[in-house]
Design a protein around this motif. Structure first.
Motif, short mmCIF file in Angstrom:
data_model
loop_
_atom_site.label_atom_id
_atom_site.label_comp_id
_atom_site.label_asym_id
_atom_site.label_seq_id
_atom_site.Cartn_x
_atom_site.Cartn_y
_atom_site.Cartn_z
N GLU A 197 48.58 34.65 32.94
CA GLU A 197 47.12 34.67 33.07
C GLU A 197 46.56 36.02 32.64
O GLU A 197 45.45 36.11 32.14
N THR A 240 42.66 39.09 30.04
CA THR A 240 42.77 37.86 30.82
C THR A 240 42.71 36.65 29.91
O THR A 240 41.91 36.61 28.96
N LEU A 241 43.54 35.66 30.22
CA LEU A 241 43.57 34.42 29.46
C LEU A 241 42.23 33.71 29.58
O LEU A 241 41.74 33.46 30.68
N TYR A 243 42.84 35.71 24.65
CA TYR A 243 42.71 36.72 25.70
C TYR A 243 41.57 37.67 25.36
O TYR A 243 41.35 38.01 24.21
N SER A 283 46.51 30.65 22.37
CA SER A 283 45.95 31.19 23.61
C SER A 283 45.06 32.39 23.28
O SER A 283 45.41 33.22 22.44
#
Length: 191
Positions: free
Chosen positions: A169, A175-176, A190, A188
């Motif tokens: 996470e 932060t994701l 971030y 993903s």
């Protein structure tokens, strides 16, 4: 038997339709068109006049697409000699003025490159999948590299990875935001 060269094309922007030569599939794995489209749909006009870094350069398809869509400059790092040769040719044929291709190990060259930035950038990480021989610890090394990036130099970090891999996470100060799955590959984000 001679193999025909593999090509990809730039999908949108000022270089739309221009061909990008792809390196051999033995040295790199090219980003799926659907994943590439999804990424650029997500960042849209945010990348206009911004720096874009393709940390594992391959053919340069992500950085050259970013450039076509208005990024100010694209940086690439590629270790494989044959892939780097292809990357250089692509940069020269698309836009040699606004591209910088570095030949060498991303894990060694990246910190020095980022240290020279005086503004924020978009970082695209597409390491060789860890199922490849010698790449078993590649994701651990990538996460460590991301954690080392100064927060004030980041607009967004995108990681293309195997869908079976669940990323943390939080990586360092980042932060994701979301993960999108495309079959065996996922992306993903971030921030």
């Amino acid at each position: 038997m001679e193999t025909k060269p593999l090509f990809s094309t730039i999908n949108a922007g000022k270089y739309k339709g221009k061909k990008i030569l792809l390196p051999s599939l033995e040295s790199t794995r090219s980003t799926k068109a659907i994943l590439k489209g999804s990424f650029f749909d997500s960042v849209h006009y945010d990348i206009v006049d911004e720096l874009f870094v393709e940390v594992f350069g391959g053919s340069g398809s992500m950085g050259l697409e970013a450039l076509s869509r208005g990024a100010k400059h694209a940086y690439f790092i590629e270790k494989d000699k044959a892939a780097f040769s292809t990357l250089k040719r692509n940069c020269e044929s698309i836009d040699k003025t606004h591209t910088t291709a570095l030949h060498g190990d991303s894990f060694l060259l990246f910190p020095t490159l980022v240290a020279h930035f005086t503004c924020k950038a978009y970082f695209y990480f597409d390491p060789p999948f860890s199922i490849r021989e010698g790449m078993e610890s590649v994701y651990e090394k990538v996460l460590s590299l991301i954690a080392s990036i100064p927060q004030e130099k980041v607009h967004l970090i995108a990681i293309e990875h195997m869908s079976t891999l669940v990323l943390p996470e939080v990586i360092g100060a980042f932060t994701l935001q979301k993960t999108k799955k495309f079959g065996k590959s996922s992306l993903s984000y971030y921030a």
